[in-house]
Design a protein around this motif. Structure first.
Motif, short mmCIF file in Angstrom:
data_model
loop_
_atom_site.label_atom_id
_atom_site.label_comp_id
_atom_site.label_asym_id
_atom_site.label_seq_id
_atom_site.Cartn_x
_atom_site.Cartn_y
_atom_site.Cartn_z
N LEU A 170 4.00 0.40 -3.18
CA LEU A 170 4.67 -0.53 -2.98
C LEU A 170 6.06 -0.46 -2.72
O LEU A 170 6.78 -0.68 -1.67
N GLU A 171 6.46 0.25 -3.64
CA GLU A 171 7.92 0.82 -3.70
C GLU A 171 8.47 1.67 -2.70
O GLU A 171 9.46 1.55 -2.04
N ARG A 230 7.69 -1.27 -15.19
CA ARG A 230 7.87 -0.29 -13.97
C ARG A 230 9.25 0.61 -13.84
O ARG A 230 9.09 1.55 -13.43
N ARG A 241 3.72 -7.86 -5.44
CA ARG A 241 3.00 -7.20 -6.37
C ARG A 241 1.79 -8.17 -6.66
O ARG A 241 0.54 -7.62 -6.92
N PHE A 265 -1.97 -6.60 -6.41
CA PHE A 265 -2.89 -6.38 -7.51
C PHE A 265 -4.04 -7.46 -7.72
O PHE A 265 -4.90 -7.16 -8.31
N THR A 268 -0.27 2.04 -7.26
CA THR A 268 -0.21 0.98 -6.42
C THR A 268 1.46 0.53 -6.46
O THR A 268 1.91 0.30 -5.44
N ASP A 269 2.11 0.65 -7.77
CA ASP A 269 3.54 0.35 -7.58
C ASP A 269 4.31 1.22 -6.75
O ASP A 269 5.26 0.68 -6.26
N MET A 289 -3.51 -8.29 -12.28
CA MET A 289 -2.27 -8.76 -13.04
C MET A 289 -2.63 -9.34 -14.39
O MET A 289 -1.69 -9.09 -15.24
N ARG A 319 -5.35 -2.24 -0.53
CA ARG A 319 -3.92 -2.63 -0.66
C ARG A 319 -3.32 -2.11 0.47
O ARG A 319 -2.14 -2.80 1.10
N TRP A 354 -2.93 1.60 -11.23
CA TRP A 354 -1.94 0.82 -11.08
C TRP A 354 -0.26 1.33 -10.83
O TRP A 354 0.27 0.79 -10.13
#
Length: 729
Positions: free
Chosen positions: A409-410, A593, A379, A383, A405-406, A387, A437, A402
């Protein structure tokens, strides 16, 4: 006499007498055993066509668009692999039958007759429609659409290469597969088809892998309108990025040879090709269609004299694969067998209740591997400096960024696509930095064509991805709405839940952009989305809700395989203040999150009993402004934010409004066909307090100072509320 009977009698007579049409000698790699198998598939396709007409006359069948004249497509199927996903033209019964011969354990005649009979035991649609399709044969079902399946075929082909680079959990196609997509010569002229051809060529021109075989079955006519002679060849023989092949579909040896060459080109070069197959159409368009009403008898009889099964009998005899007498015996035995099977198929159960019919609208859930989310290090790397800002209130567009993005990533299966989503970061900057990213493989900048954007998403979902396409403005969706209505949403319905199109479609929309773009960029109509069965429509009103709802939308797509539309109010993207300048009242802190808003959960601000305002999107923002004035006037109010516009969260809305003496519905969509109509009905049916509505006018939105004149405002909400409770303005 029915033309089907005439063609049948002609076949029996001409084969028995040796009166076969002339033509080229059998040349090519088709073996004797393969050639006989292709012929058997053609005979079965023909017998099924004749049986469907008999079933309809007896009131036992419900579909008569046949494949007679297109039997040569069995040779194309023989040139491909069962692992090659096939999106079929509705005249491709012979293709499906030939493919069934490649896969052990199939009972293709029984299966297709169950479909003709609309039996609930039909293994593909469960009796909902007569469709070609089979999960075992890698053939997603298609209805009688006009080229609407071509954009998703482009997407599925693209997904093969994408899966080699980032393999999704539920990957369905092997790395060496190709995608097959067939259609008629008339459909090739449809704008949807032309968009798909252009997208395929555009992609190939850039040397992006796209293993796709388009097959045009050219029988020279679309219902009653003739295709100009030479039109298909002239249009496609020199198209950039699209290799052209042609074969005579009446010659199974030539068809197999050329199809094999085309498939080899696509499979090895990873480039799209266009296979032009010359065919004929027997019997007319469907059972109710009489071709002699728009074609001369000479034209009809000339086509019938060119019966592809007669050509096959000659070719098989010349190749030493099958004697004409043996070919005739196969034909007659196939007809008798189909009649026997049909006698049993018509006895099988059919759907009876609404519940039965609707059972497959909602797709089944699928198991997904658990994930603990990205590491702190991952993360921090993604980010960067963002952050530091996460503990401070932010505007909606940044919180959506955001959240995306999370989620990316997941979930490595998430792929975003759309015009300008990548390098530019979207028209309003919502997807900024995501290409840096996650790279261009997962942030796909597409060409300007909404049908192709959605087709890409639908096709990628076929290979296990969780697509998140973006349509720049709600008004632009109307260019491509059938990709949701006719393709994505109907696939589980017509496949009995065996095929699905999970996705989260992001759309920037609604009104209230100050003086920008008029009705092209401010569209306050969501009716087209709300009336599609199975589609979920979500609309947040603030940044924190947007992040939490986006997480739930991705879960719904990934785990429950739903088609979700996430409607983002453009005017609220940059909104900072609620009541006064620099009060920061509409900014929010990025939620943890693990926080999400479950599907169907509404938001409630306040607990006033005088009035409940039910609204969503910009209406929530404006109602919160009006709420302050109402409080100053002594009116105790609660504001209920729907969040989920379709299906309507009826129970939670009714519960949220309990205890309020009056209900005011504030709807920024139009008076006719707007969300308020459903809400008025809901509270009239299940409530016992006075209800009123304030909606937008039945108007497009103007550019300039009058941009908001046709929609609710904080002032008009206050006035409507005071009128409802009987107070003075």
């Amino acid at each position: 006499m029915d033309r089907a009977d005439i063609v049948h009698d002609n076949f029996l007579r001409r084969v028995a007498s040796g009166d076969l049409p002339g033509g080229a000698a059998p040349v090519g790699p088709l073996s004797a055993a393969e050639a006989v198998s292709v012929y058997r598939a053609g005979c079965l396709s023909r017998a099924l066509d004749r049986q469907s007409r008999a079933m309809q006359k007896a009131g036992q069948g419900f579909y008569t668009i046949g494949s007679s004249g297109h039997e040569g497509l069995a040779a194309v199927a023989a040139a491909l692999r069962p692992t090659d996903m096939a999106f079929l033209h509705y005249r491709d019964a012979a293709f499906q039958i030939a493919r069934a011969a490649q896969v052990p354990g199939q009972s293709i005649a029984w299966d297709m007759l169950l479909s003709f009979a609309a039996s609930s035991e039909d293994p593909i649609s469960g009796g909902r429609h007569k469709v070609l399709g089979s999960k075992a044969l890698n053939i997603p079902p298609q209805t009688s659409t006009i080229a609407s399946h071509l954009p998703k075929a482009v997407g599925a082909a693209y997904a093969i290469g994408a899966a080699r680079r980032h393999a999704p959990e539920h990957k369905a196609l092997p790395d060496d597969a190709i995608v097959y997509c067939s259609f008629g010569d008339a459909s090739a002229n449809h704008s949807t088809a032309q968009g798909a051809f252009n997208t395929a060529g555009w992609t190939s021109y850039q040397s992006i892998p796209l293993p796709l075989l388009f097959v045009c079955e050219d029988n020279g006519i679309g219902i009653s309108t003739k295709t100009p002679k030479g039109w298909i060849a002239a249009t496609f023989s020199n198209r950039p990025g699209l290799k052209y092949f042609h074969c005579n579909g009446l010659d199974i040896y030539e068809t197999f040879r050329v199809a094999q060459e085309a498939a080899h080109y696509v499979r090895t070069r990873k480039k799209p090709a266009f296979l032009h197959v010359g065919t004929i159409r027997l019997y007319g368009h469907a059972g109710a269609d009489v071709p002699t009403t728009y074609l001369s008898r000479d034209e009809v009889e000339a086509e019938e004299a060119n019966d592809p099964l007669l050509h096959s009998v000659r070719l098989l005899g010349e190749a030493g694969a099958l004697k004409p007498a043996e070919a005739l015996a196969i034909y007659e035995e196939t007809n008798a067998r189909v009649a026997r099977i049909a006698g049993e198929a018509v006895k099988r159960p059919r759907l009876k209740t609404a519940e039965d019919v609707m059972a497959s609208i909602i797709p089944p859930k699928r198991p997904c591997k658990p994930t603990n989310g990205p590491s702190a290090e991952a993360r921090a790397a993604a980010f960067g400096s963002d952050m530091k800002a996460m503990d401070e209130p932010q505007i909606m567009s940044r919180l959506i960024n955001w959240a995306l993005t999370d989620l990316m990533l997941e979930h490595p299966e998430i792929v975003m696509m759309g015009e300008d989503v990548g390098r530019k970061g979207g028209v309003y900057g919502v997807t900024q930095k995501l290409t840096q990213r996650f790279g261009p493989d997962r942030m796909i900048d597409t060409l300007l064509d909404e049908q192709s954007i959605l087709g890409l998403a639908i096709g990628m979902a076929q290979n296990g991805f969780v697509p998140m396409p973006e349509i720049q403005f709600l008004a632009y969706l109307h260019n491509a709405e059938d990709q949701i209505r006719g393709e994505a949403a109907t696939l589980p319905f017509f496949s009995n839940g065996q095929y699905t199109n999970p996705m989260v479609l992001r759309i920037a929309g609604l009104g209230y952009q100050k003086g920008f773009g008029g009705h092209f960029h401010n569209d306050n109509s969501v009716a087209v989305l709300r009336d599609i069965p199975g589609v979920i429509l979500a609309c947040p009103s603030n940044g924190a809700d947007a992040a939490k709802m986006m997480r739930e939308c991705v879960r719904l797509a990934q785990e429950e395989q739903r088609v979700v539309v996430f409607l983002e109010p453009i005017a609220l993207y940059p909104m900072r203040d609620l009541h006064g300048e620099r009060d920061g009242g509409w900014m929010r802190v990025y939620p943890a999150r693990n926080e999400l808003i479950p599907f169907g959960e509404v938001g409630v601000h306040g607990d006033g009993q005088d009035l409940a305002i039910v609204t969503f999107g910009n209406g929530t923002y404006l109602s919160r402004q009006a709420e302050k004035r109402l409080a100053e006037a002594g009116v105790k109010t609660r504001v209920i934010d729907m969040r989920w516009l379709s299906p309507l969260p009826a129970d939670t809305l009714v519960d949220a409004a309990k205890g309020a003496n009056r209900v005011l519905i504030v709807d920024e969509t139009r008076h006719s066909g707007g969300v308020a109509e459903a809400l008025m009905a809901l509270f009239a049916e299940r409530g016992d307090v006075p209800v009123a509505r304030l909606t937008a006018e039945d108007s497009f939105i103007a550019t300039g100072p009058a941009y908001a004149a046709t929609m609710p405002s904080a002032d008009s909400i206050f006035d409507a509320a005071m009128a409802l409770i009987g107070g003075a303005k």
